[in-house]
Design a protein around this motif. Structure first.
Motif, PDB file in Angstrom:
ATOM      1  N   CYS A 263       3.083   1.900  -7.182  1.00 31.15           N
ATOM      2  CA  CYS A 263       1.617   1.081  -7.025  1.00 31.15           C
ATOM      3  C   CYS A 263       1.217  -0.253  -7.676  1.00 31.15           C
TER       4      CYS A 263
ATOM      5  N   CYS B 225      -1.329  -2.868  -4.886  1.00 34.60           N
ATOM      6  CA  CYS B 225      -2.541  -3.032  -3.977  1.00 34.60           C
ATOM      7  C   CYS B 225      -3.765  -2.244  -4.942  1.00 34.60           C
TER       8      CYS B 225
ATOM      9  N   PHE C 130      -6.881   2.634   3.331  1.00 41.56           N
ATOM     10  CA  PHE C 130      -6.660   1.568   4.039  1.00 41.56           C
ATOM     11  C   PHE C 130      -7.569   2.076   5.165  1.00 41.56           C
TER      12      PHE C 130
ATOM     13  N   TYR D 217       0.993  -0.986  -0.087  1.00 44.20           N
ATOM     14  CA  TYR D 217       0.321   0.363  -0.096  1.00 44.20           C
ATOM     15  C   TYR D 217       0.699   1.440   0.511  1.00 44.20           C
TER      16      TYR D 217
END
Length: 320
Positions: free
Chosen positions: A316, A320, A266, A237
């Motif tokens: 990323c 994620c 998150f 993440y």
């Protein structure tokens, strides 16, 4: 890879051991210079049809010989070092417990007991490797101490931009917060592994919940705010991390330095989970704010900067 912990005097018998090519070094961080030493040992072991070993020490000699200066923090504490070296697919990792008794071995005793005595037939080490009491043994003296029992390969200085790649220089980059300059010499983003612990839980009250990380024995970058990637529960993440003393809430009290991470998009309970923090880029120094509103505004700005940095680097694609 088999990991063998050796205490002095060790009890292994040469006749029970396979012929070995060994890579010698402390290998803190397992950077690109270290990898050249180990990969050379692997290549030679294959050519010679021998097993390949890496030999290191624990703790760092400074912790024993300069005990009054307290414990050291590492680029790769021993569990991390074992993991990194195992990824290089060597056969054996020898970890010698560094004690004052071991430190007092003469260069000849070290060679007799820990090289010849372990059936080493070829040694690979960097040009600046030293061994024996006061480090009086060097790669130049090794042929004399070997008593023709083994041969050796000395790895010349490995450089990046005309500067030696070394654990010391990586430490200097961390001390300056220059984490973005580390991958070209480390071979990866600097990573710190820790456990999520309970903190003051103040972040959730201002709309930015954070995970507090216990990073035992890792060398941390200088205090400040960083763009990071965090591996947790098998996924990665994006986030922003603050290392420091939270002066807005604690004033000038610097009794405890915290590592707090706010992960983007998150919302999971990860207390007691192990996480790995990849330090991508420094954003700003830590500072004290006059009000909670100013702090919230700055965090929003930090978050936006971190997202810009991570998106630009395409971090990323990190799964994620």
């Amino acid at each position: 890879m088999e990991t063998i912990i050796l205490s002095h005097p060790h009890q292994l018998r040469k006749e029970n051991l396979k012929e070995t090519v060994v890579a010698l070094g402390f290998f803190d961080g397992v950077h690109l210079g270290h990898k050249q030493v180990i990969s050379t040992a692997k290549q030679l072991a294959k050519q010679k049809e021998m097993q390949c070993a890496v030999m290191t020490f624990s703790p760092h000699p400074k912790e024993v010989l300069r005990a009054d200066q307290g414990p050291l923090d590492y680029l790769s504490p021993m569990p991390e070092k074992i993991k990194l070296i195992s990824q290089l697919e060597v056969d054996i990792l020898y970890v010698i417990e560094f004690t004052r008794e071991f430190a007092n071995l003469t260069p000849q005793q070290f060679v007799d007991d820990y090289l010849i005595g372990l059936n080493v037939k070829h040694v690979v080490a960097g040009f600046d490797y030293s061994y024996g009491k006061l480090g009086k043994g060097t790669m130049e003296t090794l042929p004399f101490h070997s008593r023709n029992a083994f041969t050796q390969t000395t790895i010349s200085k490995v450089e990046k931009d005309h500067e030696k790649i070394s654990s010391t220089n990586i430490r200097k980059l961390l001390e300056k917060g220059k984490v973005a300059q580390i991958p070209p010499v480390l071979g990866r983003y600097y990573e710190v592994v820790g456990i999520v612990v309970h903190g003051e839980k103040r972040g959730r009250t201002i709309g930015f919940p954070t995970a507090n990380i216990n990073t035992d024995r890792y060398l941390l970058p200088i205090i400040g705010v960083y763009a990071v990637c965090v591996k947790v529960k098998g996924r990665t993440y994006e986030g922003v991390c603050n290392i420091g003393y939270k002066p807005t809430f604690h004033g000038e009290n610097k009794s405890f330095k915290s590592v707090e991470i706010h992960l983007f998009d998150f919302d999971q309970d990860i207390y007691d989970e192990e996480v790995a923090i990849q330090w991508i880029e420094w954003i700003r120094s830590e500072k004290k704010f006059d009000s909670i509103e100013q702090l919230i505004s700055q965090i929003q700005e930090d978050k936006a900067k971190a997202k810009l940095i991570l998106n630009k680097l395409n971090m990323c694609s990190c799964n994620c």
